[in-house]
Design a protein around this motif. Structure first.
Motif, PDB file in Angstrom:
ATOM      1  N   GLY A   1       0.833  -1.191   0.000  1.00 21.43           N
ATOM      2  CA  GLY A   1       0.000   0.000   0.000  1.00 21.43           C
ATOM      3  C   GLY A   1       0.868   1.242   0.000  1.00 21.43           C
ATOM      4  O   GLY A   1       2.081   1.181   0.221  1.00 21.43           O
ATOM      5  N   ASN A   2       0.250   2.356  -0.246  1.00 20.42           N
ATOM      6  CA  ASN A   2       0.904   3.662  -0.318  1.00 20.42           C
ATOM      7  C   ASN A   2       0.833   4.334   1.061  1.00 20.42           C
ATOM      8  O   ASN A   2      -0.226   4.381   1.681  1.00 20.42           O
ATOM      9  N   HIS A   3       1.970   4.852   1.517  1.00 18.34           N
ATOM     10  CA  HIS A   3       2.032   5.521   2.827  1.00 18.34           C
ATOM     11  C   HIS A   3       2.675   6.899   2.687  1.00 18.34           C
ATOM     12  O   HIS A   3       3.401   7.345   3.576  1.00 18.34           O
ATOM     13  N   THR A   4       2.390   7.564   1.565  1.00 11.95           N
ATOM     14  CA  THR A   4       2.986   8.827   1.113  1.00 11.95           C
ATOM     15  C   THR A   4       4.444   8.606   0.711  1.00 11.95           C
ATOM     16  O   THR A   4       5.017   7.537   0.977  1.00 11.95           O
ATOM     17  N   TYR A   5       5.030   9.606   0.095  1.00  4.44           N
ATOM     18  CA  TYR A   5       6.431   9.501  -0.310  1.00  4.44           C
ATOM     19  C   TYR A   5       7.370   9.836   0.848  1.00  4.44           C
ATOM     20  O   TYR A   5       8.313   9.113   1.128  1.00  4.44           O
ATOM     21  N   GLU A   6       7.093  10.925   1.535  1.00  6.95           N
ATOM     22  CA  GLU A   6       8.002  11.421   2.571  1.00  6.95           C
ATOM     23  C   GLU A   6       7.506  11.181   3.995  1.00  6.95           C
ATOM     24  O   GLU A   6       8.099  11.676   4.949  1.00  6.95           O
ATOM     25  N   HIS A   7       6.402  10.456   4.142  1.00  6.91           N
ATOM     26  CA  HIS A   7       5.798  10.248   5.465  1.00  6.91           C
ATOM     27  C   HIS A   7       5.424  11.585   6.103  1.00  6.91           C
ATOM     28  O   HIS A   7       5.774  11.891   7.252  1.00  6.91           O
ATOM     29  N   ILE A   8       4.694  12.372   5.369  1.00  6.89           N
ATOM     30  CA  ILE A   8       4.258  13.667   5.877  1.00  6.89           C
ATOM     31  C   ILE A   8       2.848  13.553   6.445  1.00  6.89           C
ATOM     32  O   ILE A   8       2.092  12.650   6.101  1.00  6.89           O
ATOM     33  N   LEU A   9       2.495  14.485   7.333  1.00  9.61           N
ATOM     34  CA  LEU A   9       1.181  14.502   7.941  1.00  9.61           C
ATOM     35  C   LEU A   9       0.301  15.526   7.243  1.00  9.61           C
ATOM     36  O   LEU A   9       0.751  16.629   6.913  1.00  9.61           O
TER      37      LEU A   9
ATOM     38  N   LEU B   1      -4.358   0.908  -2.496  1.00  9.62           N
ATOM     39  CA  LEU B   1      -4.439   0.955  -1.035  1.00  9.62           C
ATOM     40  C   LEU B   1      -3.624   2.135  -0.516  1.00  9.62           C
ATOM     41  O   LEU B   1      -2.478   2.325  -0.899  1.00  9.62           O
ATOM     42  N   PHE B   2      -4.198   2.900   0.376  1.00 14.33           N
ATOM     43  CA  PHE B   2      -3.497   4.054   0.952  1.00 14.33           C
ATOM     44  C   PHE B   2      -3.787   4.146   2.435  1.00 14.33           C
ATOM     45  O   PHE B   2      -4.927   4.009   2.876  1.00 14.33           O
ATOM     46  N   ARG B   3      -2.722   4.370   3.202  1.00 19.92           N
ATOM     47  CA  ARG B   3      -2.873   4.651   4.634  1.00 19.92           C
ATOM     48  C   ARG B   3      -2.155   5.951   4.955  1.00 19.92           C
ATOM     49  O   ARG B   3      -0.950   6.070   4.748  1.00 19.92           O
ATOM     50  N   PRO B   4      -2.852   6.938   5.480  1.00 21.15           N
ATOM     51  CA  PRO B   4      -2.210   8.203   5.837  1.00 21.15           C
ATOM     52  C   PRO B   4      -1.348   8.059   7.085  1.00 21.15           C
ATOM     53  O   PRO B   4      -1.772   7.433   8.068  1.00 21.15           O
ATOM     54  N   PRO B   5      -0.132   8.587   7.087  1.00 25.24           N
ATOM     55  CA  PRO B   5       0.703   8.556   8.294  1.00 25.24           C
ATOM     56  C   PRO B   5      -0.032   9.137   9.498  1.00 25.24           C
ATOM     57  O   PRO B   5      -0.693  10.175   9.392  1.00 25.24           O
ATOM     58  N   ASN B   6       0.077   8.440  10.615  1.00 27.93           N
ATOM     59  CA  ASN B   6      -0.601   8.812  11.867  1.00 27.93           C
ATOM     60  C   ASN B   6      -2.119   8.831  11.736  1.00 27.93           C
ATOM     61  O   ASN B   6      -2.809   9.328  12.619  1.00 27.93           O
ATOM     62  N   GLY B   7      -2.627   8.316  10.625  1.00 20.28           N
ATOM     63  CA  GLY B   7      -4.072   8.306  10.422  1.00 20.28           C
ATOM     64  C   GLY B   7      -4.667   9.673  10.197  1.00 20.28           C
ATOM     65  O   GLY B   7      -5.883   9.856  10.355  1.00 20.28           O
ATOM     66  N   CYS B   8      -3.838  10.646   9.806  1.00 13.63           N
ATOM     67  CA  CYS B   8      -4.301  12.029   9.676  1.00 13.63           C
ATOM     68  C   CYS B   8      -4.715  12.361   8.245  1.00 13.63           C
ATOM     69  O   CYS B   8      -3.918  12.214   7.310  1.00 13.63           O
ATOM     70  N   LEU B   9      -5.935  12.817   8.083  1.00 16.83           N
ATOM     71  CA  LEU B   9      -6.409  13.369   6.819  1.00 16.83           C
ATOM     72  C   LEU B   9      -7.280  14.586   7.101  1.00 16.83           C
ATOM     73  O   LEU B   9      -7.959  14.649   8.127  1.00 16.83           O
ATOM     74  N   THR B  10      -7.239  15.524   6.195  1.00 25.29           N
ATOM     75  CA  THR B  10      -8.168  16.648   6.253  1.00 25.29           C
ATOM     76  C   THR B  10      -9.314  16.347   5.297  1.00 25.29           C
ATOM     77  O   THR B  10      -9.242  15.415   4.487  1.00 25.29           O
TER      78      THR B  10
ATOM     79  N   LYS C   1      -9.257   7.824  -6.150  1.00 27.63           N
ATOM     80  CA  LYS C   1      -8.337   6.828  -6.691  1.00 27.63           C
ATOM     81  C   LYS C   1      -8.018   5.705  -5.702  1.00 27.63           C
ATOM     82  O   LYS C   1      -7.805   4.558  -6.103  1.00 27.63           O
ATOM     83  N   PHE C   2      -7.991   6.014  -4.402  1.00 22.39           N
ATOM     84  CA  PHE C   2      -7.483   5.075  -3.418  1.00 22.39           C
ATOM     85  C   PHE C   2      -8.572   4.567  -2.475  1.00 22.39           C
ATOM     86  O   PHE C   2      -9.542   5.273  -2.199  1.00 22.39           O
ATOM     87  N   ARG C   3      -8.336   3.346  -1.957  1.00 24.83           N
ATOM     88  CA  ARG C   3      -9.104   2.857  -0.819  1.00 24.83           C
ATOM     89  C   ARG C   3      -8.297   3.203   0.422  1.00 24.83           C
ATOM     90  O   ARG C   3      -7.143   2.779   0.564  1.00 24.83           O
ATOM     91  N   ILE C   4      -8.868   3.985   1.299  1.00 25.69           N
ATOM     92  CA  ILE C   4      -8.161   4.484   2.475  1.00 25.69           C
ATOM     93  C   ILE C   4      -8.333   3.479   3.618  1.00 25.69           C
ATOM     94  O   ILE C   4      -9.451   3.182   4.039  1.00 25.69           O
TER      95      ILE C   4
END
Length: 210
Positions: free
Chosen positions: A84-92, A116-125, A135-138
């Protein structure tokens, strides 16, 4: 209202109602997931531990790590696991403007090619969720293993979380050098407990999410 508090409320709503935090299953399956790699040593350790039991997992890769270690990404896939995708730089998402965050996710997508995508620290706006959902399943998680805890008390909490496991749970681990001490301590105990309680672990796939 405090801006940060408002963002947290929005994020909780997105996590609960507009993303995947639990997977419906008719068998005794859970979904072991790993964040922040791939990095040498710890990735192979996890793969070998999963192989002992025939378990499959889902590895949410930082694009920067995947770019440095393409052989590890190939090994993960060749052993039957998902990425899965976890961003490129692990940014919040809270630390960047929305457009910059989305661009970072798509930068990782050029390397990983996964929905598949998971945001670092589970943070999304709200903005980043709206843009990425097209595009992604979060994917979030149901239970945290606490392998990120540096102290013994925290790691003990991770082990005690086993008693809360139910079929369909998504369980959070890591595959980074920074957190490998906790992962190496907690993961084997998790796997042994799952086997003893007749659970298995599956990789998260498009078919499972359908």
């Amino acid at each position: 209202m405090n801006t940060h508090f408002f963002k947290r409320i929005i994020n909780r709503i997105l996590m609960r109602y507009f993303s995947v935090g639990q997977i419906a299953t008719k068998d005794r399956s859970v979904y072991l997931t790993f964040d922040d790699g791939p990095e040498e040593g710890i990735t192979q350790f996890i793969l070998d531990e999963l192989d002992k039991y025939g378990f499959k997992g889902t590895f949410f890769c930082k694009g920067s790590c995947a770019e440095k270690n393409p052989h590890l990404v190939k090994e993960i896939i060749s052993r039957g696991h998902s990425i899965g995708n976890h961003t490129y730089e692990h940014i919040l998402a809270y630390d960047r403007n929305g457009q910059s965050y989305v661009q970072d996710v798509y930068r990782a997508d050029h390397i990983l090619h996964t929905i598949l995508f998971r945001p670092p620290n589970g943070c999304l706006t709200l903005y980043t969720w709206w843009k990425l959902r097209k595009k992604f399943r979060i994917i979030y998680w149901t239970i945290g293993s606490c392998d990120w805890c540096k102290d013994e008390a925290g790691q003990t909490r991770g082990i005690s979380s086993l008693k809360h496991i139910h079929a369909g749970n998504i369980i959070l681990f890591h595959f980074s050098k920074e957190l490998q001490e906790g992962t190496k301590k907690i993961l084997p105990q998790y796997l042994q407990w799952l086997v003893e309680n007749k659970y298995t672990s599956k990789a998260i796939t498009n078919t499972i999410l359908s």
